[in-house]
Motif scaffolding. Structure first.
Motif, short mmCIF file in Angstrom:
data_model
loop_
_atom_site.label_atom_id
_atom_site.label_comp_id
_atom_site.label_asym_id
_atom_site.label_seq_id
_atom_site.Cartn_x
_atom_site.Cartn_y
_atom_site.Cartn_z
N GLU A 98 0.82 -1.03 -0.06
CA GLU A 98 -0.12 -0.20 0.31
C GLU A 98 0.91 1.31 0.09
OE1 GLU A 98 -3.17 -0.23 3.58
OE2 GLU A 98 -2.82 2.17 3.10
N TRP A 99 0.88 2.23 -1.26
CA TRP A 99 1.44 3.27 -1.12
C TRP A 99 1.36 3.83 -0.18
CZ3 TRP A 99 4.99 4.87 -3.84
CH2 TRP A 99 5.19 6.81 -3.26
N ASP A 100 0.50 4.44 1.00
CA ASP A 100 0.23 5.27 1.39
C ASP A 100 1.51 5.05 3.43
OD1 ASP A 100 0.00 7.97 2.63
OD2 ASP A 100 -1.55 7.57 4.70
N VAL A 103 5.07 5.46 2.78
CA VAL A 103 5.50 6.86 3.09
C VAL A 103 5.54 7.08 4.94
CG1 VAL A 103 3.74 9.18 2.78
CG2 VAL A 103 3.33 7.25 1.29
N GLU A 104 4.59 6.47 5.79
CA GLU A 104 4.50 6.41 6.74
C GLU A 104 5.68 5.58 7.31
OE1 GLU A 104 1.50 4.20 8.09
OE2 GLU A 104 1.20 5.59 10.29
N GLU A 115 7.04 12.77 1.64
CA GLU A 115 6.05 13.01 2.07
C GLU A 115 4.47 13.98 1.99
OE1 GLU A 115 9.39 13.46 2.77
OE2 GLU A 115 10.06 15.45 2.61
N SER A 118 2.06 12.12 1.05
CA SER A 118 0.57 11.31 1.81
C SER A 118 -0.51 10.79 1.27
CB SER A 118 0.95 11.67 3.51
OG SER A 118 2.14 12.36 3.48
N LEU A 119 -1.06 9.88 1.78
CA LEU A 119 -2.31 9.57 1.65
C LEU A 119 -2.88 10.04 -0.14
CD1 LEU A 119 -4.40 9.21 4.17
CD2 LEU A 119 -5.92 11.72 3.41
N ILE A 120 -2.09 9.48 -1.01
CA ILE A 120 -2.99 8.80 -1.96
C ILE A 120 -2.91 7.65 -1.93
CG2 ILE A 120 -2.29 8.56 -4.50
CD1 ILE A 120 -0.64 10.98 -4.63
N ARG A 222 4.13 15.63 6.49
CA ARG A 222 3.22 14.81 6.21
C ARG A 222 1.82 15.38 6.69
NH1 ARG A 222 1.67 9.57 5.18
NH2 ARG A 222 0.18 8.24 6.47
N ILE A 226 -2.04 16.05 4.83
CA ILE A 226 -2.94 14.60 5.51
C ILE A 226 -4.31 15.61 5.80
CG2 ILE A 226 -4.00 13.61 7.65
CD1 ILE A 226 -0.95 11.51 7.34
N ARG A 229 -5.50 17.24 2.94
CA ARG A 229 -5.96 16.43 1.82
C ARG A 229 -7.96 15.97 2.77
NH1 ARG A 229 -2.85 14.20 -2.47
NH2 ARG A 229 -4.76 12.53 -2.73
#
Ligand SMILES: Cc1cc2nc3c(=O)[nH]c(=O)nc-3n(C[C@H](O)[C@H](O)[C@H](O)COP(=O)(O)OP(=O)(O)OC[C@H]3O[C@@H](n4cnc5c(N)ncnc54)[C@H](O)[C@@H]3O)c2cc1C
Length: 352
Positions: A98-100, A103-104, A115, A118-120, A222, A226, A229
């Motif tokens: 999972e992409w996000d 990132v995390e 960063e 994030s959240l994509i 980040r 977030i 978004r």
């Protein structure tokens, strides 16, 4: 490979479109891809690879094999080697991660670079396909290379970042649809300045931290991304959507000036001295589409670029609305909008 029959793809796409796959398989390793390829050759049937399903519109039951990418290992460099070597390091990640989450985790390990992205939603393997981008950063800025499985020939090979021919929401993968990304190599750093020049990021960080945005840590960037978004974009788990439905159209200096005269307040971004992007959301908003509803589909009430569904909409309804918006923008602004998500019917991809 564990083959399933007549599977609903509703849980596998963020528009929640309830179409069926004639055959369905989870891909856990390269051997599964090889077996799937053999299956499609034997059956003479089409195939479709799904990641998180957050950038596609499924308009019909699929008469072939749908593969869900489930290869999800991450290869971080050993902590020891990290301390010894430099500030830069490489992480290799299989396509189904999972992409996000990546990132995390990269930020937790003290790395910067991802960063702003994030959240994509979606998977790591899909990120290079349209060169995901947000808030002044694109994937190409940190991509080292990718490993590819060619579903036509069965060959495996590596592509460098340059080979990927990245552009705005574009890459070589859109022209070679049989290339399946199995692993991605990212170049991260423990020592880069945050990329905070994008207006809303800078303003949010400055007001949240009470200090210049340039001093923000990757975690603080980040957090700001977030926050922005969540305040602007609907969560696909609650309101089915695929994010931006249209790309920002590119225009010349002359076109931009002519439009700006006619439409005061036109929102544009300079791409280079000769080209500008127009904010597609602004164009759609001017024509009064924001908050529009028709049956099971509509335009998000705060974000004119995002088409939303009720959860029982069909792909056809989504596309009919997209066509109406496209036609309206073409008539009023003389600008052609291009649809961002990929469109599929019963046999494969098609274009509007
Ligand atoms: C709320 C929301 C916000 C979003 N915000 C952004 C944003 O800020 N910036 C942005 O760029 N995008 C954004 N998107 C779009 C989307 O999240 C990205 O494009 C994401 O990379 C898609 O990943 P996915 O795994 O869901 O791909 P899918 O939707 O599963 O697949 C998309 C296409 O890529 C192909 N594909 C998937 N995996 C692979 C692979 N491993 N190898 C080869 N082909 C593959 C599929 O066959 C399909 O054609 C947003 C979407 C949503 C719903």
């Amino acid at each position: 490979m564990e083959l399933q029959h007549s599977i609903s793809l509703k849980p596998y796409n963020t528009l929640s479109l309830d179409v069926k796959a004639a055959y369905f398989v989870r891909v856990n390793c390269i051997a599964d891809l090889r077996a799937a390829r053999q299956f499609c050759q034997d059956k003479h049937c089409p195939w479709l690879l799904l990641g998180g399903g957050s950038n596609l519109v499924l308009t019909q039951d699929f008469d072939g094999l749908v593969m869900f990418m489930a290869m999800d290992q991450v290869f971080w460099p050993a902590e020891k080697s990290l301390d010894r070597i430099s500030k830069n390091f490489i992480v290799s990640v299989q396509a189904g991660y999972e992409w996000d989450l990546l990132v995390e985790e990269s930020i937790m390990r003290g790395a910067s670079g991802l960063e702003n992205l994030s959240l994509i939603p979606g998977q790591v393997g899909a990120a290079p396909i349209q060169n995901i981008g947000a808030y002044g950063v694109e994937l190409k800025h940190c991509l080292g290379g990718v490993q590819v499985f060619d579903f036509d020939t069965g060959e495996e090979f590596e592509l460098s970042s340059a080979d990927c021919e990245f552009g705005y929401r574009d890459s070589v993968f859109k022209r070679h649809q049989c290339w399946i990304i199995t692993q991605v190599r990212l170049l991260l750093s423990r020592d880069t300045e945050p990329k905070v020049s994008y207006g809303i990021i800078e303003d949010t960080i400055t007001s949240q931290l009470g200090k210049p945005a340039i001093s923000a840590s990757p975690q603080q960037v980040r957090d700001a991304v977030i926050h922005i978004r969540r305040s602007k974009l609907p969560d696909p788990k609650k309101i089915p959507n695929v994010g931006s439905f249209f790309k920002n159209p590119m225009v010349s200096n002359g076109q931009k000036q002519a439009l700006a005269q006619q439409w005061p307040g036109l929102v544009t971004y300079a791409v280079d001295p000769k080209k500008h992007k127009l904010a597609a959301g602004w164009l759609i908003d001017q024509l009064g589409w924001k908050g529009f509803r028709q049956g099971e589909v509509g335009v998000h009430e705060y974000q004119a670029l995002v088409l939303v569904c009720s959860g029982s909409a069909t792909g056809k309804e989504v596309l009919d609305l997209a066509k109406r918006i496209k036609a309206d923008v073409a008539v009023k602004f003389g600008v052609t909008l291009e649809i961002e998500p990929r469109l599929f019917d019963n046999r494969g991809e098609f274009y509007l």
